[in-house]
Design a protein around this motif. Structure first.
Motif, PDB file in Angstrom:
ATOM      1  N   UNK A 155      44.917  51.447  26.753  1.00 54.09           N
ATOM      2  CA  UNK A 155      44.843  50.160  26.063  1.00 54.09           C
ATOM      3  C   UNK A 155      46.071  49.301  26.370  1.00 54.09           C
ATOM      4  N   UNK A 156      46.183  48.170  25.688  1.00 50.73           N
ATOM      5  CA  UNK A 156      47.292  47.213  25.851  1.00 50.73           C
ATOM      6  C   UNK A 156      47.439  46.732  27.299  1.00 50.73           C
ATOM      7  N   UNK A 157      46.389  46.181  27.889  1.00 46.73           N
ATOM      8  CA  UNK A 157      46.495  45.690  29.268  1.00 46.73           C
ATOM      9  C   UNK A 157      47.302  44.396  29.334  1.00 46.73           C
ATOM     10  N   UNK A 158      47.884  44.141  30.493  1.00 41.94           N
ATOM     11  CA  UNK A 158      48.697  42.950  30.712  1.00 41.94           C
ATOM     12  C   UNK A 158      48.585  42.555  32.174  1.00 41.94           C
ATOM     13  N   UNK A 159      48.441  41.262  32.440  1.00 43.34           N
ATOM     14  CA  UNK A 159      48.301  40.765  33.809  1.00 43.34           C
ATOM     15  C   UNK A 159      49.577  40.036  34.213  1.00 43.34           C
ATOM     16  N   UNK A 160      50.153  40.447  35.341  1.00 44.96           N
ATOM     17  CA  UNK A 160      51.371  39.812  35.855  1.00 44.96           C
ATOM     18  C   UNK A 160      51.043  39.065  37.145  1.00 44.96           C
ATOM     19  N   UNK A 161      51.454  37.783  37.202  1.00 45.36           N
ATOM     20  CA  UNK A 161      51.240  36.938  38.377  1.00 45.36           C
ATOM     21  C   UNK A 161      52.541  36.899  39.174  1.00 45.36           C
ATOM     22  N   UNK A 162      52.579  37.574  40.304  1.00 49.48           N
ATOM     23  CA  UNK A 162      53.805  37.656  41.083  1.00 49.48           C
ATOM     24  C   UNK A 162      54.009  36.386  41.903  1.00 49.48           C
ATOM     25  N   UNK A 163      55.240  36.190  42.369  1.00 49.21           N
ATOM     26  CA  UNK A 163      55.572  34.969  43.112  1.00 49.21           C
ATOM     27  C   UNK A 163      54.876  34.916  44.467  1.00 49.21           C
ATOM     28  N   UNK A 164      54.437  36.065  45.004  1.00 51.12           N
ATOM     29  CA  UNK A 164      53.738  36.082  46.281  1.00 51.12           C
ATOM     30  C   UNK A 164      52.241  35.853  46.148  1.00 51.12           C
ATOM     31  N   UNK A 165      51.788  35.556  44.926  1.00 51.77           N
ATOM     32  CA  UNK A 165      50.383  35.279  44.697  1.00 51.77           C
ATOM     33  C   UNK A 165      49.561  36.486  44.283  1.00 51.77           C
ATOM     34  N   UNK A 166      50.123  37.688  44.403  1.00 53.18           N
ATOM     35  CA  UNK A 166      49.377  38.880  43.992  1.00 53.18           C
ATOM     36  C   UNK A 166      49.394  39.003  42.470  1.00 53.18           C
ATOM     37  N   UNK A 167      48.350  39.647  41.949  1.00 55.37           N
ATOM     38  CA  UNK A 167      48.225  39.852  40.508  1.00 55.37           C
ATOM     39  C   UNK A 167      48.156  41.353  40.239  1.00 55.37           C
ATOM     40  N   UNK A 168      48.828  41.753  39.174  1.00 52.06           N
ATOM     41  CA  UNK A 168      48.950  43.175  38.860  1.00 52.06           C
ATOM     42  C   UNK A 168      48.551  43.427  37.399  1.00 52.06           C
ATOM     43  N   UNK A 169      47.741  44.455  37.218  1.00 51.24           N
ATOM     44  CA  UNK A 169      47.345  44.864  35.869  1.00 51.24           C
ATOM     45  C   UNK A 169      48.171  46.063  35.430  1.00 51.24           C
ATOM     46  N   UNK A 170      48.757  45.946  34.254  1.00 51.98           N
ATOM     47  CA  UNK A 170      49.454  47.070  33.633  1.00 51.98           C
ATOM     48  C   UNK A 170      48.651  47.527  32.423  1.00 51.98           C
TER      49      UNK A 170
END
Length: 518
Positions: free
Chosen positions: A127-142
């Motif tokens: 649970x507790x997902x979070x989306x990070x938008x990196x400066x290179x345009x990639x997106x990461x789910x935690x």
């Protein structure tokens, strides 16, 4: 610039797991909603001092009927990139050990009020997902990862990271385990922030109770390895005299002037009971030696704090609420696991009145026809005027204080075979119900019901018309029975029928809530 002293919490009553962002000059903050719909309450502010209810995001995207107690919508995370809002949330279907069925979804919109896209399913590993938008345009789910093989009761095993490919609407590539957690355990609520070359991972540890703590790690690479700051950023675990307890689940926002603040959850126990549930507070944080620190220099929550503003501002708390049902239902209302819609609660059938068609019992996890608002004050009055003509003892309608289906108080109109239409009182504490033997016969069509709560004590009243004095119903009630769990107490109205489910209806003339806290 001006320094404005404010009081915490900034969002009072049930407003847990805050996630805060800024878009241009507007701040947005979303909170968990659990079994209440519409879900994911969103607030907005232009100064971090005064907040208004902007919208509730989840409407028909979710099906919560039958979800167990303390499940449903957990820890939403709001982000913004290239003109688009991204909302990540968890729909928890079961928490029975050893497993946890927690499904993570993503929806998007170009405006905070929608329309929002259809949900994109992401994963169910924790649970507790979070989306990070990196400066290179990639997106990461935690997200927190749940490991059923662990022998401890809480089986949170740390934080994992995986790339999200927006064009494909799916997660791709390897899953990286970036943080195992500390000895505090119960590691959850991950958020990543990029600052001066470091990726900072902020997590909540120690559980959402008295051990709640905000911890920080950092890395030069988003996939790790991460270095732990051995000093907690925020905790009240060792501060029993602090008026704010259970502080944790933090998220950061930067102002246009370069100031940083952290929103986090807290409780304000009264005689040891957090009747108002988990609330939202805010404090300034600073960067020191490439680590985060509270601006105060310590690591404790502050009941008063300073916000830097562009002009003099006075903090206001508006908790009063009045719906005369002269138009559409006001947006403050919530319902349990179902949307409040015209299929069962309508102001159009008899204009000027709210008609609630009956549902299942007040303990139902499926069709419990309650409309309710958050209790935001330790002391308050609430009243409603209701017309109801029950035909059997299984039909009831009235005023309720409702924490969950196991902890509630219900002052209601019903039918008795010997006395006719009567007022009765029912309460439940941890699933053990008590039905008062008192039955008050009533003859009038319209009855006014009222509850007066003075801190730890609540009293219910009725009167048949304004010419008669208020009469108490039942004994004074212990409000601490409405504390605990993941939510806070609600104040509401409802109609129930265990004979034919939707076999009756009631009409309400108005509903008034008046906060009495100083």
């Amino acid at each position: 610039m001006y320094k404005t002293k404010i009081k915490n919490p900034i969002l009072r009553g049930f407003n847990p797991d805050p996630n805060i962002i800024r878009v241009d000059d507007t701040y947005y903050l979303v909170v968990s909603s659990f079994e209440w719909l519409p879900g994911v309450r969103a607030y907005q502010s232009n100064d971090l001092v005064n907040w208004t209810h902007a919208t509730d995001i989840l409407t028909n995207q979710v099906n919560l009927q039958g979800n167990p107690l303390n499940c449903s919508i957990w820890a939403p995370q709001l982000s913004y990139s290239n003109g688009k809002f991204y909302l990540i949330y968890t729909d928890v279907k079961s928490t029975a050990r050893p497993f946890k069925d927690s499904h993570n979804y993503l929806i998007t919109a170009t405006d905070i009020t929608g329309p929002w896209s259809e949900p994109i399913y992401l994963n169910s590993s924790g649970f507790d997902p979070s989306l990070f938008h990196d400066v290179d345009g990639r997106k990461w789910l935690l997200n927190e990862i749940w490991d059923y093989r662990m022998t401890t009761g809480n089986k949170s095993a740390g934080i994992v990271l995986q790339e999200y490919k927006e064009e494909q609407e799916e997660l791709i590539g390897p899953v990286y385990k970036i943080f195992d957690g500390t000895d505090l355990a119960k590691t959850e609520a991950p958020h990543i922030y990029l600052h001066e070359g470091y990726y900072y991972l902020i997590t909540a540890e120690g559980g959402t109770g008295t051990g709640h703590t905000v911890t920080v790690c950092r890395s030069k690479s988003i996939t790790g390895p991460y270095e732990l700051d051995k000093r907690p950023l925020l905790t009240a675990s060792d501060k029993p005299d602090s008026p704010l307890q259970c502080s944790g689940h933090g998220s950061l926002v930067e102002t246009p002037k370069g100031k940083w603040y952290m929103a986090y959850l807290c409780t304000r126990p009264m005689n040891g009971a957090a009747i108002l549930g988990r609330e939202t507070a805010i404090q300034e944080v600073v960067w020191k030696d490439q680590w985060l620190r509270l601006e105060t220099g310590g690591d404790g929550p502050a009941s008063e704090t300073i916000i830097e503003t562009n002009e003099p501002i006075v903090q206001h708390f508006q908790t009063d609420f009045h719906d005369d049902f002269s138009g559409e239902l006001l947006t403050e209302w919530n319902a349990l696991r179902i949307m409040p819609d015209s299929s069962w609660c309508s102001t159009q059938v008899n204009p000027g009145y709210l008609r609630i068609t009956s549902g299942e019992s007040i303990q139902s996890l499926f069709d419990n026809h309650i409309l309710a608002i958050r209790q935001k004050d330790f002391s308050f009055e609430a009243q409603t005027r209701v017309k109801f003509e029950p035909q059997t003892f299984n039909q009831m309608s009235g005023l309720t204080l409702f924490l969950n289906n196991q902890n509630y108080m219900y002052c209601y109109i019903t039918w008795d075979e010997t006395q006719g239409k009567v007022i009765r009182f029912l309460s439940s504490v941890d699933g053990e119900y008590e039905l008062s033997e008192e039955m008050i016969p009533i003859k009038e069509d319209w009855i006014t019901l009222k509850v007066v709560v003075s801190g730890p004590v609540g009293k219910f009243y009725y009167r048949e018309d304004e010419k008669h004095p208020w009469q108490q119903v039942g004994m004074p009630q212990d409000m601490s029975t409405l504390a605990g769990g993941f939510t806070g107490n609600f104040v509401g109205i409802g109609t129930h029928d265990m004979d034919r489910k939707s076999g009756c209806f009631s009409e309400f003339d108005y509903f008034i809530y008046k906060g009495l806290d100083k």
